[in-house]
Each structure stands twice: as C-alpha cells, then as structure tokens.
Write a protein that holds these residues in place. Structure first.
Motif, PDB file in Angstrom:
ATOM      1  N   LYS A  97      37.714  34.258  32.420  1.00 21.10           N
ATOM      2  CA  LYS A  97      38.886  35.019  32.868  1.00 21.10           C
ATOM      3  C   LYS A  97      38.428  36.341  33.479  1.00 21.10           C
ATOM      4  O   LYS A  97      37.508  36.992  32.969  1.00 21.10           O
ATOM      5  CB  LYS A  97      39.817  35.280  31.682  1.00 21.10           C
ATOM      6  N   THR A 104      43.776  32.734  32.342  1.00 21.46           N
ATOM      7  CA  THR A 104      42.390  32.299  32.442  1.00 21.46           C
ATOM      8  C   THR A 104      42.182  31.478  33.718  1.00 21.46           C
ATOM      9  O   THR A 104      43.138  30.986  34.329  1.00 21.46           O
ATOM     10  CB  THR A 104      41.985  31.455  31.222  1.00 21.46           C
ATOM     11  N   ASP A 105      40.918  31.315  34.082  1.00 18.36           N
ATOM     12  CA  ASP A 105      40.595  30.483  35.249  1.00 18.36           C
ATOM     13  C   ASP A 105      41.022  29.048  35.020  1.00 18.36           C
ATOM     14  O   ASP A 105      41.449  28.358  35.950  1.00 18.36           O
ATOM     15  CB  ASP A 105      39.094  30.540  35.532  1.00 18.36           C
TER      16      ASP A 105
END
Length: 391
Positions: A97, A104-105
């Motif tokens: 992140k 978050t990604d």
C-alpha cells in the motif's frame, strides 16, 4: 593538491557515481543503490520526485511488515516498478500500500506480491526511510530534456524511432563518441599549452599498482557481469480448473504440471546454475547443475496447483556462478548467501589476475618506451622472450 582540489574531485566522483548508478538501474530495470518515486503515493514518507537509498533484495534479507519495497507490479503503472509499503503478509503473498493511498494495491486489483517480484528495499534507519530530496525530479528533468533533444536531432540525422530508452541510449553513446573524437582531435591539433609547473610523474610509466588495479577492474567486472546478468527470477503461469486441457500449465485442482527448462551457457567458462523456488508451488529437478562452456542443459520444473480453482503465478530464481570451485562448494556458498558465492569466485579471479600480472610484468613499474621505427615488432618480442627465459 590543495584541499579545494580534493573537495572538487570528491564532489565530481560522487556526481559521476550517482549518474552511473541511475543509468545502470534504468538499463537493468531495477534500482541500483539509488531509486526515486515519481508520484505522491508514498507521501508524507517520500514526496514526488524524492530519491531514496535502495538495498538490493539479494542483500536486504527477508521482507517484513512495514518495509518499503520496490517490486515489479503486474497491474500498477502498466506493470512497471512500484515503491510501496508492505502492510501484511498472507499465504498468497505480500499486501502492499502507498502511504498516501486509502486502500491497498490488492484492493485495487494488483495480485499479492511474491518474493520474486521484489527487487529492492528502501533503506530505513529507526523506522525512517533515508531520502534524497529532489533527486528524482532532477533525473526526470534530465530525461525530459534528453527526449526533447532526441526528438529534435533524430529526424535531422534520419532516425525515425521514438524516444525509447534504447533510442536515447544509442543517441547518448553516439554523442559521447563524437565528443571523445572531437576532444582527441582538438588535443592533437589545437593550440599548444605551455606547462608552467613541474610534474613529478614520469612520462610513459605506469605504476605497478595502477596496472594491477586496471587488470583487476576489468577481470572482476566481466566475471561479475557473467554471473549476475544471466541470473534472475522467472515467472510461470498456472491455471487450476475443473476442465484441464492439453496445455501443461492448465491442470486440475491439486495436480502437478511438469515443464522442461533449457539452461544455456554462452560463455567460455563452465558455470554452476542453482535453481531456487521464490514462491510456493514450484520445485526443480535437479536443484543445481553444471553447464559446460558454450553448452546447454535441461531441468524439470514442477508446478503444483492448489485445491482452489483460479489463475496463479509461480516464481523460480536462477543463480549462476563461474565454476572456479567444485560445484558442491559453490552450492554450499550459495546456501550461505549468493553474495558470498560471488565474492568467493571473484577472490579466485583476483588471485589469478595478480599472479598473471606478476609473471608478465613483474612487481616494478611498467615503462613504455618509444623505440622508433627502426626496431621491428618481432625483434622487440624476441628480446622480451629472451629476458623472460633468462629470468
């Protein structure tokens, strides 16, 4: 040499080193000791355009929660390098992140980050990332200027390709060669410069340690490149489905697929190749092998599918070492740390290089005389050979 001269030389060396590290990092596709962030996703830890000290993953050790890592993304930035913080570790991989991002990604569609995707970690001291303000801004400004110059000059000289990294690199190399040639001609044909100070150094003489250092630099650089450049992490896709096909990478849940991987050695020295799993669900047979000079070998890669259906990625690390030690010794050194194995090989190369220089040139300074055209090259070689035989 005055203190001012020393400071100027030191600053020049630092600037040259920074430029070299950034250029090499761009060519290799990963930061080499220095990196930078182009966006504000890591604010306030790192502002857009800040640089940071990047520790290669081979040195940094195990990744832990709260580490800031540089990884090869799959979805983010069109699959480019991304610098984000590890906020969690799961069975499927790391959760990352950006400090300034609200999610978050992985919430944004990026798969969990595998060990093999991580190329470096940002150096932290007492939990604080060591940053270099505006380093990235300067690098991006130089890149932008280079692209503008390329776009202006390329059509004039008949180059039709766009300003890719390869095109810019070729143009910069051409400019460098041109400048070198111009400098040589200017030095030869330009106005004479009268020496006003007396030099203590002797002309046509190279100090022994200078010659030895040059030999070691060349040998160790090429040897390290021969081991590091072909090494890397390789990715295998695997589909776990209730409807497997003839494709060996499309299998039933819980099944294992086997692939054959070819390992080529284009060098003139045999190498020991170590295969290492860098994610779950992957293994090789054999785990290491010796590949002869300009030869090839094969290894079997086994990919294991989980019981759940879906698409998965497996990572396999490949490490190469010049076979200057018995293979099992190199494998053991690799088990301690890959850098230990590389250092051991380079140690042997240093020893052989020193012995070679001592045998050929002796331990005294090397003097290059200008004998004139009246002494043939064959005669000079015969004299040198007779001197070696007498000694």
């Amino acid at each position: 040499m005055t203190a001012t001269d020393l400071v100027k030389r030191g600053l020049g060396f630092v600037v040259a080193l920074v430029v070299i590290l950034l250029l090499v990092g761009q060519l290799l596709g990963q930061p080499i000791l220095l990196g930078y962030v182009a966006t504000g996703s890591m604010e306030p830890t790192m502002d857009a355009g800040d640089g940071f000290v990047a520790v290669p993953s081979v040195v940094s050790g195990d990744v832990e929660e709260d580490d800031v890592v540089v990884f090869q993304a799959r979805e983010l930035h069109d699959g480019g390098l991304t610098t984000h913080r590890v906020v969690d570790e799961t069975d499927d991989g790391y959760v990352t992140k950006g400090d300034a991002n609200p999610f978050t990604d992985q919430d944004g569609g990026e798969p969990p980050v595998q060990e093999g995707q991580i190329v470096a970690e940002a150096l932290q001291i007492r939990g604080t990332v060591v940053t270099i303000p505006h380093l990235g801004s300067a690098v991006m400004a130089i890149q932008g200027l280079a692209e503008q110059v390329y776009g202006t000059v390329a059509p004039i000289v008949g180059v039709t390709t766009t300003a890719t990294s390869d095109g810019l690199g070729s143009m910069l190399v051409a400019v460098g060669v041109a400048l070198l040639g111009f400098g040589t001609v200017f030095e030869r044909l330009g106005p004479e410069h009268r020496e006003t100070t007396r030099r203590r150094s002797r002309e046509n003489v190279i100090a022994f340690w200078t010659a030895l250092g040059l030999v070691l630099l060349v040998f160790v650089t090429f040897a390290t490149a021969a081991m590091v450049v072909p090494s890397g992490t390789y990715e295998y896709g695997l589909v776990s489905t209730e409807s497997p096909s003839d494709d060996p990478q499309v299998v039933a849940p819980g099944a294992t697929a086997e692939l054959t991987r070819t390992v080529d050695n284009a060098g003139y020295l045999p190498v020991v190749v170590v295969h290492e799993a860098e994610s779950g669900g992957i293994a090789t047979t054999p785990e290491w092998q010796t590949v002869g000079s300009r030869a090839g070998g094969e290894t079997t890669v086994r990919l294991s599918a989980p019981e759940e259906t879906g698409e998965y990625t497996r990572h396999l690390g490949e490490y190469r070492y010049l076979a200057l030690f018995p293979p099992r010794v190199l494998v053991w050194l690799h088990g301690v740390h890959p850098l230990v194995a590389i250092a051991a090989v380079n140690g042997v190369i240093v020893g052989l290089s020193v012995a070679l220089v001592l045998v050929i040139f002796g331990s005294g300074d090397i003097r290059f005389r200008t004998p004139g055209d009246h002494v043939a090259l064959s005669t000079r070689l015969q004299r040198k050979l007779r001197k070696w035989l007498r000694d």
